[in-house]
Enzyme design. Structure first.
Site, mmCIF file in Angstrom:
data_model
loop_
_atom_site.group_PDB
_atom_site.id
_atom_site.type_symbol
_atom_site.label_atom_id
_atom_site.label_comp_id
_atom_site.label_asym_id
_atom_site.label_seq_id
_atom_site.Cartn_x
_atom_site.Cartn_y
_atom_site.Cartn_z
ATOM 1 N N SER A 51 0.771 -1.030 0.062
ATOM 2 C CA SER A 51 -0.252 0.108 0.120
ATOM 3 C C SER A 51 0.853 1.258 -0.035
ATOM 4 C CB SER A 51 -0.919 -0.088 1.314
ATOM 5 O OG SER A 51 -1.703 -1.178 1.100
ATOM 6 N N LYS A 58 -8.981 -6.325 10.909
ATOM 7 C CA LYS A 58 -10.220 -5.798 9.814
ATOM 8 C C LYS A 58 -11.396 -6.242 10.553
ATOM 9 C CE LYS A 58 -7.785 -6.685 5.197
ATOM 10 N NZ LYS A 58 -8.034 -7.548 4.091
#
Length: 243
Positions: free
Chosen positions: A16, A64
């Site tokens: 990322s 998450k």
């Protein structure tokens, strides 16, 4: 100028940061992208108190699901999935989204055919839940493979008979097993029952070809790594942050 970043644990390898750094340079955007490597999710509030102009976050393993209580609102898809990988910060509020299911769908659709009616999902974490959601929307039945099956939607590794493997022509690895530097490891499924009708999808993108995919290739299966999915979901995150 704004700051974006990634929440995760042991994320030096992450794609990322380099992806968004290149994107910002290419589009002449003056933004920062920071890896927030935290040991426990309880450290999250410190990030918000110490980081100025924070506009958006990506979320990866293992947070998450555990990040949900810290959010003010969930997008409908993220709420149904029960996992978040993208957070938009607006007027001091944290809004959780899930772009994993979108990236997965876009990357697998060109590779499936009418024979791909059911799937096995290796793992039960946040990413696995997003994949289950995506497959359901594609009308592909799916079951989870888990070391500790919870209900009829779950299978144990010992349940993976030749018949089960033959009936499920899509197998997706949603665990970190095989990620760099532990590239020799792989999910313990019976690869000898695979054939050229199978499609193996690994959410891992480093290495490009995991041992899971290599073992599939030896049985003439079609294989896909997670790099395309990652790019698509990252672009979707950027779209959400800039709505």
């Amino acid at each position: 100028m704004g700051t974006y970043g990634l929440i995760g644990k042991n994320i030096d390898y992450s794609f990322s940061k380099s992806f968004f750094k290149k994107k910002f340079e290419k589009e002449n955007l003056i933004h920062n992208y920071v890896n927030f490597d935290i040991k426990v999710i309880d450290e999250l509030p410190l990030i918000f108190s110490k980081t100025k102009d924070l506009l958006g976050l990506n979320v990866t393993v293992p947070y998450k699901e555990t990040i949900l209580p810290y959010l003010d609102k969930l997008h409908s898809d993220a709420n149904k999935i029960g996992a978040v990988n993208t957070i938009k910060i607006k007027n001091g509020k944290l809004i959780g989204y899930n772009t994993d299911h979108y990236g997965f769908s876009k990357s697998i659709i060109p590779n499936i055919n009418k024979n791909h009616r059911s799937a096995l999902i290796i793992g039960t974490g946040g990413a696995a839940k997003a994949i289950y959601f995506a497959l359901n929307k594609l009308n592909i039945k799916a079951k989870f493979i888990s070391r500790e099956p919870k209900n009829i939607q779950y299978l144990s590794y010992s349940d993976l008979t030749p018949k089960i493997i033959k009936e499920n022509l899509i197998i997706i690895n949603c665990t970190p097993v095989g990620t760099y530097p532990n590239i020799d490891k792989h999910p313990l499924i019976p690869y000898e029952f695979l054939n050229n009708k199978h499609l193996l999808f690994d959410l891992i993108y480093n290495p490009i070809q995991t041992t899971f995919l290599k073992k599939g290739s030896k049985m003439n299966t079609k294989t896909i790594n997670g790099s395309e999915m990652l790019k698509i979901q990252a672009e979707k995150s950027w779209e959400i942050w800039n709505k």
